[in-house]
Design an enzyme around this catalytic site. Sequence first.
Site, short mmCIF file in Angstrom:
data_model
loop_
_atom_site.label_atom_id
_atom_site.label_comp_id
_atom_site.label_asym_id
_atom_site.label_seq_id
_atom_site.Cartn_x
_atom_site.Cartn_y
_atom_site.Cartn_z
N ASN A 10 0.87 -1.18 0.00
CA ASN A 10 0.00 0.00 0.00
C ASN A 10 0.91 1.23 0.00
O ASN A 10 1.48 1.59 1.03
CB ASN A 10 -0.86 -0.05 1.27
CG ASN A 10 -1.89 1.06 1.31
OD1 ASN A 10 -1.85 1.99 0.52
ND2 ASN A 10 -2.82 0.95 2.26
N ARG A 91 -2.53 -2.38 -3.36
CA ARG A 91 -3.66 -1.46 -3.25
C ARG A 91 -3.47 -0.40 -4.33
O ARG A 91 -2.47 0.30 -4.35
CB ARG A 91 -3.71 -0.80 -1.88
CG ARG A 91 -4.87 0.13 -1.84
CD ARG A 91 -4.99 0.93 -0.61
NE ARG A 91 -6.11 1.83 -0.77
CZ ARG A 91 -6.28 2.91 -0.06
NH1 ARG A 91 -5.45 3.23 0.87
NH2 ARG A 91 -7.33 3.67 -0.27
N HIS A 179 -11.86 4.84 -2.25
CA HIS A 179 -12.02 4.18 -0.94
C HIS A 179 -12.79 2.88 -1.05
O HIS A 179 -13.35 2.38 -0.07
CB HIS A 179 -12.76 5.09 0.07
CG HIS A 179 -11.95 6.26 0.54
ND1 HIS A 179 -12.51 7.49 0.78
CD2 HIS A 179 -10.63 6.38 0.80
CE1 HIS A 179 -11.57 8.33 1.17
NE2 HIS A 179 -10.41 7.69 1.18
N ARG A 235 -8.20 18.71 0.74
CA ARG A 235 -8.86 18.82 -0.56
C ARG A 235 -10.17 19.59 -0.44
O ARG A 235 -10.86 19.48 0.58
CB ARG A 235 -9.16 17.43 -1.12
CG ARG A 235 -7.95 16.55 -1.23
CD ARG A 235 -8.33 15.14 -1.65
NE ARG A 235 -7.21 14.23 -1.46
CZ ARG A 235 -7.34 12.94 -1.19
NH1 ARG A 235 -8.55 12.38 -1.07
NH2 ARG A 235 -6.27 12.19 -1.02
N GLU A 335 -13.61 6.67 13.05
CA GLU A 335 -13.42 5.74 14.18
C GLU A 335 -13.12 6.44 15.48
O GLU A 335 -13.51 6.00 16.55
CB GLU A 335 -12.23 4.81 13.90
CG GLU A 335 -12.45 3.77 12.87
CD GLU A 335 -11.10 3.24 12.40
OE1 GLU A 335 -10.24 2.93 13.23
OE2 GLU A 335 -10.92 3.14 11.18
N GLU A 384 -8.86 -3.37 5.19
CA GLU A 384 -8.59 -3.33 3.75
C GLU A 384 -7.64 -4.44 3.29
O GLU A 384 -7.84 -5.02 2.22
CB GLU A 384 -8.03 -1.95 3.38
CG GLU A 384 -9.10 -0.88 3.53
CD GLU A 384 -8.53 0.53 3.61
OE1 GLU A 384 -7.68 0.76 4.48
OE2 GLU A 384 -8.95 1.37 2.82
#
Length: 398
Positions: A10, A91, A179, A235, A335, A384
């Site tokens: 990743n 990923r 995502h 962003r 979370e 993931e």
Amino acid sequence: MSSLPILVLNSGSSSIKFAVYEAYDGQRSKICEGAVDGIATDNGKFWIKDAAGNKLTDETPDLPNRSVAFQLVAHSVLSGKFPKPKAIGHRTVSGSPTVLENQLITPELIDNLDKYADLAPLHTPIAVYIMREALKLFPGIPNFAVLDTYFHRTISEGARRMPIPDEYVDMGVRRYGYHGISYESIIHQLQPNIPQKLIVAHLGNGASISAIRNGQCLDTSMGLTPSGGIISASRTGDIDPGVVIFILKQIAKSEPDTRKAADKLETVVSKNSGLVGMSGVSNDMRDLREAIKQGNEHARLAVDKFTSTIARWVGSFYAELNGLDMLVFTGGIGENDIASRTEICANLEALGIVIDPTRNNVRGQATISADDSRVTVCVIPPAEDLIIVNHVIRLLGD
Ligand code: AMP
């Protein structure tokens, strides 16, 4: 079936995370995980932990570039301390107009992704680099691209299409969504009781939200690039296109080179905006909460913009799904930031979304809705790597 070691990679702009899993029948067990971080800074770190969390490696190497960083990863993985991987899952944030499926990485696939790098300029160049290096450093081991866009392949034609002329649509401009591996992992964890009408808010450094019907993505907030949709750490999220044109015209006054002007615009939109741009404090929610405690009004305004934008997306996806059974928060903010969940849900009571303050006072997996909430509200950390491992096993079988 013998056990199958799989390496998961990743890579991000300044880090490469990795993990080795062992798959045996339906079982998946993590052997180790690690990361090189701070690439091209004076703050290089390299660590590996075993499955129990014990540090096996903890170093501060010179990491002048990605090549050195990835060689460290490859040498450690192949050092003999861990089972040698029989396959590698990458990923992959973005595919391309013709790469929408998870698949074996070949030189042709890499060239295809490279050709469309402008569609995800912050992610694809890094992914392509690591893929090329992995084919060299792990010879004979199949590499697979597992896409964050794959989950969104089921969105409707209406959600996919941008209201622009066909000429640009033909170049691949459309909503891809991101995502996706995180969303898949939420669905995976909810099995076998996947709610019919589900909204998942992935709120991390990047933030997006998806409307999911019967486990399939119906619509999602991110668009052509991960800069679309919700305001996030750095962003803009969706913004009046006139603003982008205005900023470009300002940049063009001192930057006559069109490509360089476009790159500067991209920096404004993807790196200097969002929470950090508005607050002038930080792109990290922990810092922003601290600043709010100190009375910083810019931080307050930035966080209010973040939480109210998410509430508006929940409202619009509620309408698109024509109701809602479950709302899930995931990602670093979803979370851990109790206050964000409270603030997002504060104005959603009319939709039957009510959280219990005591249950919400939690970090990590929990159901946080009140007993009288019509909608179940949960916090579920993403898994993931597991999804990447599962795709790799499926693709090996194919
Ligand atoms: P992710 O991209 O999912 O790893 O999320 C990273 C982001 O989660 C950080 O930049 C923070 O904004 C946020 N975050 C992580 N831990 C906490 C925490 N304890 N409280 C509030 N926000 C957090």
